[in-house]
Write a protein that holds these residues in place. Structure first.
Motif: not given
Ligand code: URA
Length: 225
Positions: A81-83, A88, A94-95, A121, A195
């Motif tokens: 993913g992105e950031a 998080e 993450p997520f 990420n 996403h």
């Protein structure tokens, strides 16, 4: 995507590619002082410690903690993913917000969990107010992700969302054009999908995300080359 010479060099160095400069040409000014590649022999615990103490870009000043990634170090599926967002950043995983719950469901649909896959990420630190990563932040962080990829050696990379897809594939094409087909990142096949945060806002696109997951699952099922 426009990349500065410094970013290009940082990326090549992170991949272990020697960068030669023509004699007499001045070194470009680094944008951050400590822009070093991640050592190629760094194992999981060294990498985790290095990320936890990272001060390569200004995001270290505003983070609560780094978000290294979770899951199976031998995973077939690597989700990128992105950031990290606010939740998080608080929890160090993450997520974990609403989008994360949907990602868990997407994984379950293809027989995976956050323990069997590896989730990471592009950025290990939260950008303030969840703004998009700046190019210099993602290039400073890129070596960590590259090393995670080398250690996991997944059979498929699932890039979720525009930022991850564009940065990994070095393109500014929209997700709508990138999804639905097979890409490569080095030797590893890569599939782009929407996403989960976008899917929460646009549930009618879930059908296409399902098609992307099926494509990724077919690639994982292929015999190893
Ligand atoms: N969105 C992402 O891209 N990554 C996270 O970890 C959380 C939300």
């Amino acid at each position: 995507m426009i990349q500065s010479e410094h970013q290009r060099r940082a990326y090549l160095e992170a991949l272990g590619v020697d960068v030669w400069l023509p004699r007499g040409r001045a070194e470009p000014e680094p944008e951050f002082v400590d822009a070093k590649a991640v050592p190629a022999d760094l194992g999981w615990s060294g990498l985790r410690d290095t990320v936890a103490g990272c001060t390569r870009c200004p995001l270290h000043k505003s983070r609560t903690q780094t978000v290294f990634g979770v899951g199976n170090p031998d995973a077939d599926w690597m989700i990128i993913g992105e950031a990290p967002g606010a939740e998080e950043d608080r929890r160090g995983e993450p997520f974990v917000g609403r989008a994360g719950k949907l990602l868990d469901e997407m994984l379950r649909a293809v027989g995976q969990t956050r323990d069997s896959a590896f989730i990471a990420n592009i950025l290990k630190c939260r950008p303030p107010n969840n703004r998009d990563p700046k190019p210099e932040e993602s290039s400073e962080c890129r070596g960590y992700l590259e090393r995670q990829l080398e250690l996991v050696q997944p059979r498929i990379i699932l890039a979720v969302g525009r930022i991850a897809a564009q940065l990994l594939l070095d393109t500014d094409a929209p997700v709508g054009r990138l999804r639905g087909s097979r890409h490569q990142l080095g030797d590893t096949p890569l599939v782009v999908t929407y996403h989960p945060a976008y899917l929460l806002r646009s549930p009618s696109q879930k059908r296409k995300a399902w098609d992307d997951l099926c494509l990724a699952a077919r690639i994982v099922a292929e015999p190893r080359a």
